[in-house]
Design a protein around this motif. Structure first.
Motif, PDB file in Angstrom:
ATOM      1  N   ALA A  98       0.773  -1.442   0.425  1.00  0.00           N
ATOM      2  CA  ALA A  98       0.043  -0.328  -0.166  1.00  0.00           C
ATOM      3  C   ALA A  98       0.831   1.674  -0.238  1.00  0.00           C
ATOM      4  N   HIS A  99       2.487   1.469   0.482  1.00  0.00           N
ATOM      5  CA  HIS A  99       3.125   2.117   0.733  1.00  0.00           C
ATOM      6  C   HIS A  99       3.721   2.473  -0.602  1.00  0.00           C
ATOM      7  N   HIS A 100       3.570   1.356  -0.734  1.00  0.00           N
ATOM      8  CA  HIS A 100       4.683   1.626  -2.719  1.00  0.00           C
ATOM      9  C   HIS A 100       3.210   2.097  -3.199  1.00  0.00           C
ATOM     10  N   HIS A 101       1.901   1.343  -3.533  1.00  0.00           N
ATOM     11  CA  HIS A 101       1.084   2.499  -4.144  1.00  0.00           C
ATOM     12  C   HIS A 101       0.990   3.490  -4.281  1.00  0.00           C
ATOM     13  N   TYR A 102       1.147   4.561  -2.471  1.00  0.00           N
ATOM     14  CA  TYR A 102       0.512   5.631  -2.670  1.00  0.00           C
ATOM     15  C   TYR A 102       1.816   6.529  -2.955  1.00  0.00           C
ATOM     16  N   ARG A 103       3.274   5.762  -3.092  1.00  0.00           N
ATOM     17  CA  ARG A 103       4.309   6.563  -3.174  1.00  0.00           C
ATOM     18  C   ARG A 103       4.607   7.114  -1.772  1.00  0.00           C
ATOM     19  N   ASP A 104       4.025   6.598  -0.869  1.00  0.00           N
ATOM     20  CA  ASP A 104       4.386   7.575   0.211  1.00  0.00           C
ATOM     21  C   ASP A 104       6.002   7.792   0.302  1.00  0.00           C
ATOM     22  N   THR A 105       6.831   6.705   0.389  1.00  0.00           N
ATOM     23  CA  THR A 105       8.450   7.618   0.460  1.00  0.00           C
ATOM     24  C   THR A 105       8.601   9.137  -0.717  1.00  0.00           C
TER      25      THR A 105
END
Length: 280
Positions: A156-163
């Protein structure tokens, strides 16, 4: 005019952060409110500084030194912001190169780097194209179902490009750490980021598994800066941990479609730039 514009920008930025806003609402409402309060003051200060630099030190001033004082402060602020951004990019790049030195393995359809530590740990580390990092302790101690729940959360973090997005938010946080409520808003955004990832993962995995995995990773180590790392669990206050678990075990909130007009008010940060054509 220059000092007046500078004072206006500082007053608006400081005053907005002093406003008391309701802490209630859905996760989506809290996200929009916190992100707006976090973004507006530093962006306004940056636009004010850019406007003053564009105007230059010359102009009709009451005192000759007023233009140079405001110009010097604006140049100094922009230089600090650039240096800080370059430093964060450099530190993040070094951490990413360290991550890429770890062995790469396949984990239940996911590709990740394995960190040789007995403590459970999982995170997305990097910028736009982040790397999944898990510890050997996580692989050894978690069941197949719990491991899948953690990996889905990280997806999910990868999906939202959180980094990527939190790298820039982290830059603004450090640039304006002296403004009121900067740290409180940052921690709120971190919490809401994790809740959003929990909600995304809950679409395909059991929420009870997510809650159990979260409890098992309370003592997960902090290995990377939060500006380039989106970890499944980190050292947060117990109340925030309880909020995440309560949200997982309660009825899911209805998610409204994103309305981009809600963010149009952020265009107000460009007001200082409108004064540049009128400079003389």
């Amino acid at each position: 005019m220059h000092l007046t514009l500078l004072f206006f920008g500082l007053s608006c930025a400081w005053g907005l952060r002093l406003l008391r806003v309701s802490a209630g609402g859905t996760c989506q409402e809290r996200w929009q409110r916190s992100l707006g309060l976090f973004l507006f003051p530093p962006l306004l200060l940056l636009m004010t500084a850019i406007a003053l630099v564009c105007m230059g030190p010359q102009g009709q001033m009451v005192r000759w030194w007023e233009g140079w004082v405001s110009y010097s402060l604006a140049v100094g602020f922009l230089c600090v912001s650039v240096i800080l951004a370059l430093r964060l990019v450099t530190d993040g790049w070094r951490s990413l190169q360290q991550v890429r030195a770890y062995p790469q393995v396949g984990l239940q359809g996911h590709v990740g780097r394995v960190l040789s530590t007995p403590l459970p740990f999982s995170a997305q580390v990097g910028f736009w194209q982040s790397e999944l990092v898990v510890s050997q302790g996580l692989i050894d101690t978690f069941s197949t179902d719990h491991l899948e729940a953690v990996l889905t959360h990280e997806q999910a973090h990868h999906h939202y490009r959180d980094t990527f997005w939190f790298f820039w938010l982290g830059w603004l946080r450090r640039l304006t750490a002296w403004l009121p409520q900067t740290e409180a808003l940052w921690q709120e955004l971190l919490l809401l980021r994790e809740r959003r990832a929990d909600r995304w993962a809950a679409q395909t995995v059991d929420t009870l598994l997510l809650a159990e995995a979260l409890l098992q990773m309370v003592k997960a180590p902090e290995l990377y800066s939060e500006t380039i790392c989106a970890a499944f669990s980190s050292a947060t206050p117990r109340t925030r941990l309880e909020e995440r678990i309560d949200a997982l075990l309660s009825e899911p909130e209805s998610v409204q479609p994103v309305r981009f007009w809600v963010w149009l008010w952020l265009l107000l940060v460009c007001l200082p730039l409108l004064t540049v054509p009128f400079h003389y």
